[in-house]
Design a protein around this motif. Sequence first.
Motif, PDB file in Angstrom:
ATOM      1  N   GLU A   1     -65.034  49.566 108.108  1.00  0.00           N
ATOM      2  CA  GLU A   1     -64.544  49.663 106.735  1.00  0.00           C
ATOM      3  C   GLU A   1     -65.406  48.905 105.726  1.00  0.00           C
ATOM      4  OE1 GLU A   1     -61.404  46.090 106.086  1.00  0.00           O
ATOM      5  OE2 GLU A   1     -60.590  47.804 107.179  1.00  0.00           O
TER       6      GLU A   1
ATOM      7  N   PHE B   1     -60.699  50.975 110.366  1.00  0.00           N
ATOM      8  CA  PHE B   1     -60.124  49.804 109.713  1.00  0.00           C
ATOM      9  C   PHE B   1     -59.840  48.711 110.742  1.00  0.00           C
ATOM     10  CE2 PHE B   1     -59.202  53.325 106.900  1.00  0.00           C
ATOM     11  CZ  PHE B   1     -59.507  52.802 105.652  1.00  0.00           C
TER      12      PHE B   1
ATOM     13  N   LYS C   1     -64.464  51.472 102.919  1.00  0.00           N
ATOM     14  CA  LYS C   1     -63.035  51.297 102.660  1.00  0.00           C
ATOM     15  C   LYS C   1     -62.684  51.745 101.245  1.00  0.00           C
ATOM     16  CE  LYS C   1     -59.426  47.762 102.397  1.00  0.00           C
ATOM     17  NZ  LYS C   1     -59.118  46.306 102.530  1.00  0.00           N
TER      18      LYS C   1
END
Length: 289
Positions: A230, A253, A281
Motif C-alpha cells: 500500500e 494493505f 493506497k
Amino acid sequence: MNISKKINHFHIHPILWAMIAIGIVTGSFLQLIAIFLIVLIHELGHYGMALYYRWRIRSVMLWPFGGVMETDEHHTRPLKEELAVSLAGPVQHLWLYGVIWMLGWMQWVSPSMVDLLFLYNTSILIFNLLPVWPLDGGHLLFLFLSHRFPFVKAQAYVIICSIVCIAFTVLISLLIFPFSLTIVLLACFLLWENRLEWKQRQYTFLRYLLKRHEDRNDSVHTLHAIHVPEDMPIHHIFHRFKRGTHHHIYVLFRNQSRKVIDEGECLYYYFTLKQSSASAKDVAEWSAM
C-alpha cells in the motif's frame, strides 16, 4: 503535408558535412556521394513506412552510414507498425543489390566501382543492424526487450548492450583498419547518442506513460497482475509496466486485505489529477469513492 514540409524533415549531421569536406580534400568525393545516396535511400524506407502508418514525424537526421528519424510516437504504436518501420530501412538494401548488379551488367559503371558499391551497401546494412542505439538493430532490440521486460529495464538493457557492442566493434575494426578516422568519429557519435539517451531516459519514460494515458491503445495482447504494498509510490508502480500488456494492480494493505485498481486509474490519478507523489493506497482509496 506538402512536399516542402517533407523535405524540411531531412537534415544532415555535422559529422557528415565534415566527412564530405574531408572527401573533397582527399579526392574521395565520389565515394562519399555513393555512401550518402545509400544512406538516403535507407532512411527514405523508414520515412515512407512511417508516413504509410500516419506517424507524426519530427525530423530525419542523416549521418555517415545511417540516420535517425524522430517521431511523436512514443513507443505506443502496435508491434507490427514499429517492426515494419524499423525493418523498412534495411529492406531497401536488398533491391539496391539488384540495381548495383544491373549497373555493372549494363556497363554503366566500372567493375571496380561495382565492387565498391556492393561493399558500401553491405557495410551500411550490417552497421545498421548492430544492436546499438539508435541504429535499427538497437530499435529492434528495444522492441523485443520492451515486450518482455518492464519499459525502464528494457531502456537500461539496450544502453548497456549498445556500449558493450560499440566497444567490441571498435576494437575489432581498429585491428583490421588501424588509425581509421571514420571509425573513431562514428564510435564517438554513437557513444554520445547513448549518453544522451541515458540522461533523458526518465523523460522518455514519462512521455511513454503520458502517451499511453492519452491513447490507451498500447496494442494489448495480455493482461498482467502487479502486486504492490500500500505504501509503494505510484511512479514505482509504473516502473513495472510492460508494452503490449494491460496491468491490473493488486494493492496489499497491512490488514491483509487487498484492492484491485486498473492501470488507467493510476495514470489518470498521476497525470490528470497531478498527484505525482501519491501512493498505491491513495489511488485505491480514491478509486473506491
